[in-house]
Design a protein around this motif. Structure first.
Motif, short mmCIF file in Angstrom:
data_model
loop_
_atom_site.label_atom_id
_atom_site.label_comp_id
_atom_site.label_asym_id
_atom_site.label_seq_id
_atom_site.Cartn_x
_atom_site.Cartn_y
_atom_site.Cartn_z
N UNK A 1 0.82 -1.21 0.00
CA UNK A 1 0.00 0.00 0.00
C UNK A 1 0.86 1.26 0.00
N UNK A 2 1.98 1.21 0.68
CA UNK A 2 2.88 2.37 0.69
C UNK A 2 3.53 2.58 -0.68
N UNK A 3 3.90 1.49 -1.33
CA UNK A 3 4.62 1.60 -2.60
C UNK A 3 3.72 2.07 -3.73
N UNK A 4 2.51 1.55 -3.82
CA UNK A 4 1.65 1.79 -4.98
C UNK A 4 0.49 2.70 -4.59
N UNK B 1 -10.61 -1.64 -11.35
CA UNK B 1 -10.18 -0.28 -11.65
C UNK B 1 -8.75 -0.03 -11.16
N UNK B 2 -8.29 -0.77 -10.17
CA UNK B 2 -6.97 -0.55 -9.58
C UNK B 2 -5.87 -1.41 -10.20
N UNK B 3 -6.24 -2.51 -10.82
CA UNK B 3 -5.22 -3.48 -11.25
C UNK B 3 -5.60 -4.09 -12.60
N UNK B 4 -4.58 -4.49 -13.34
CA UNK B 4 -4.77 -5.37 -14.50
C UNK B 4 -4.09 -6.70 -14.17
N UNK B 5 -4.09 -7.62 -15.13
CA UNK B 5 -3.54 -8.95 -14.85
C UNK B 5 -2.07 -8.89 -14.48
N UNK C 1 7.38 3.16 -11.02
CA UNK C 1 6.75 4.43 -11.34
C UNK C 1 5.35 4.49 -10.74
N UNK C 2 4.94 5.66 -10.33
CA UNK C 2 3.58 5.86 -9.85
C UNK C 2 2.61 5.83 -11.02
N UNK C 3 1.54 5.05 -10.89
CA UNK C 3 0.52 5.06 -11.93
C UNK C 3 -0.05 6.46 -12.11
N UNK C 4 -0.19 7.22 -11.04
CA UNK C 4 -0.75 8.56 -11.17
C UNK C 4 0.18 9.47 -11.97
N UNK D 1 7.56 -1.11 -15.50
CA UNK D 1 7.25 -2.53 -15.56
C UNK D 1 6.96 -3.11 -14.17
N UNK D 2 7.21 -2.32 -13.14
CA UNK D 2 6.86 -2.71 -11.77
C UNK D 2 5.70 -1.88 -11.24
N UNK D 3 5.01 -1.14 -12.11
CA UNK D 3 3.91 -0.27 -11.70
C UNK D 3 2.61 -1.04 -11.63
#
Length: 449
Positions: free
Chosen positions: A77-80, A158-162, A185-188, A301-303
């Motif tokens: 939760x802190x990371x993403x 809405x928060x995640x893909x596969x 990288x932050x998705x936002x 690629x780690x987002x």
């Protein structure tokens, strides 16, 4: 990693522990507007009242301490920061993203309870609890037995893909062991970059390529070309078929043969799908939509987030298997850039000409989870149940081989048809290392259309 649905997995009996996520402060409006995928999903949830979710179940050997699991959840939760967002919707149906800071999130384990059959209970709680419109609307639970700990993490789509599920599985495993989670990288931030990009103009060559695809297919949105026993406008409960197509050794032999033919693995699988459909009475050319994950940089690629576009292409089974695989490889390479523009400008430009008779779109995707270097433990990607009116295909590769999850309507016609298609696909893939793609088989399983 194994892809499955709620009907394909049974959670172990044991001590069931749940975690409560609680906002300890107010969310603040984010300047990262909803993406196209997010907007479509939020609109659907508001319209239907049904929220699709995705989950992972990670089976870890041994009795993992609750404090360790809490630490792993907290680290993710802190990371993403996407997992600390939610949406509020105004009277005009505009969606505003809200963001909680890391210091405004509490993660609390509840006392464990003994349970003999937790599967239905856990999935019912996921279905009722995962939401895009509530702060921290995720579900975390664990089932501990004397020999293993199965951690279940579920999120509204809405928060995640596969691909995000694989990232989260890897991150949580690192967090459990107290290891630092890989930078991402932050998705936002990715979304902010996307929303400031110039709008797609009418002369954009990618938009024109979408138009050519539809023109070549009489403006029909792709649908599976064989009868699945569901009339246009109707749906049926979805059924899934999950199988290993090639073992690890067979997958390596297949890849070597395909590369020798100057083709690539995913388009070779698509060629096999096209050949199998043709063997069962379908056309030589198979129009399909390909979901494409848009993580371009090493850190992205780690987002975590819904970072997927859609590309249209036509797989072919015309000619020898080798020539067909080369053609499909070239077509896929040409199609991938089309995923970058989103479907909104496509529909805005071509809506008047498009024809669609199905709720779902015929699609096929591919993920190579070996790139994530997942821990060598059992990890299941679980999708929520739903209705279906066409076939959809998820190919994936991991250290154990090349696999497939196919979803289709649960009718007898669909079951018979898909059994023949899947058998023909398997025959095609097994033949390639032996024949070198020199020949195409005569259709073996004709189906009247």
């Amino acid at each position: 990693m194994k892809l499955c649905s709620v009907d394909d997995i049974t959670l172990p009996s044991g001590e069931l522990i749940r975690w409560t996520l609680r906002a300890t402060g107010p969310g603040r409006p984010s300047d990262a507007t909803p993406s196209e995928n997010e907007t479509f999903h939020l609109d659907s949830v508001r319209r239907t009242g049904r929220s699709g979710w995705l989950a992972i179940a990670v089976e870890i050997p041994g009795w993992v301490q609750v404090t360790e699991i809490t630490r792993g959840i907290r680290a993710v939760l802190d990371r993403h920061e996407i997992l600390r967002t939610h949406f509020v919707t105004d009277a005009a149906e505009n969606h505003q993203r809200m963001l909680l800071g890391p210091d405004a999130v509490a993660v609390e384990a509840q006392p464990g309870v003994s349970t003999l059959a937790p599967t239905d209970q856990v999935f019912a709680e996921i279905a009722s609890g995962c939401s895009p419109f509530e702060p921290l609307g995720h579900h975390f639970a664990a089932i501990r037995t004397p020999s293993s700990t199965t951690l279940v993490c579920a999120f509204d789509h809405v928060y995640v893909d596969a691909y995000s599920l694989g990232i989260i599985a890897s991150n949580i495993f690192d967090g459990l062991g107290g290891r630092p989670i890989a930078a991402a990288d932050s998705f936002l931030d990715l979304r902010r970059t996307e929303q400031t990009a110039p709008p797609i103009g009418p002369d954009d060559p990618r938009l024109a390529a979408w138009g050519r695809f539809f023109t070549e297919n009489d403006w029909q949105v792709p649908e599976f070309p064989l009868d699945l026993g569901v009339a246009p406008g109707e749906t049926a409960p979805a059924r899934t078929d999950v199988r290993t197509l090639l073992t690890a050794a067979q997958g390596r032999a297949f890849e070597r043969a395909v590369h020798t033919l100057d083709a690539r693995t995913f388009p070779a699988l698509l060629t096999g799908l096209a050949a199998a459909v043709h063997d069962c009475g379908g056309p030589l050319e198979l129009p399909v939509v390909i979901p494409v994950h848009l993580r371009r940089s090493h850190s992205s690629r780690r987002s975590v987030g819904w970072i997927v576009g859609n590309a249209p292409m036509t797989a072919t089974s015309d000619g020898s298997a080798g020539s067909a695989m080369r053609t499909t490889t070239r077509r896929l390479g040409a199609a991938l850039p089309l995923a970058e523009i989103g479907v909104t400008p496509v529909y805005t430009t071509y809506a008047a000409q498009l024809k669609t008779t199905r709720h779902d779109v015929f699609m096929a995707s591919y993920i190579d989870y070996r790139q994530l270097k997942l821990p060598r433990v059992r990890v299941h990607h679980i999708s929520s149940g739903r209705q279906s009116d066409t076939a959809q295909w998820w190919f994936w590769r991991d250290d154990d081989g090349i696999h497939l999850r196919a979803r289709f309507p649960d009718t007898q016609i669909a079951a018979d048809t898909m059994s023949r298609v899947l058998d023909a696909l398997n025959d095609f893939l097994i033949d390639i290392p032996t024949t070198g793609g020199a020949a195409r088989r005569t259709p073996l399983h004709p189906i009247s259309r």
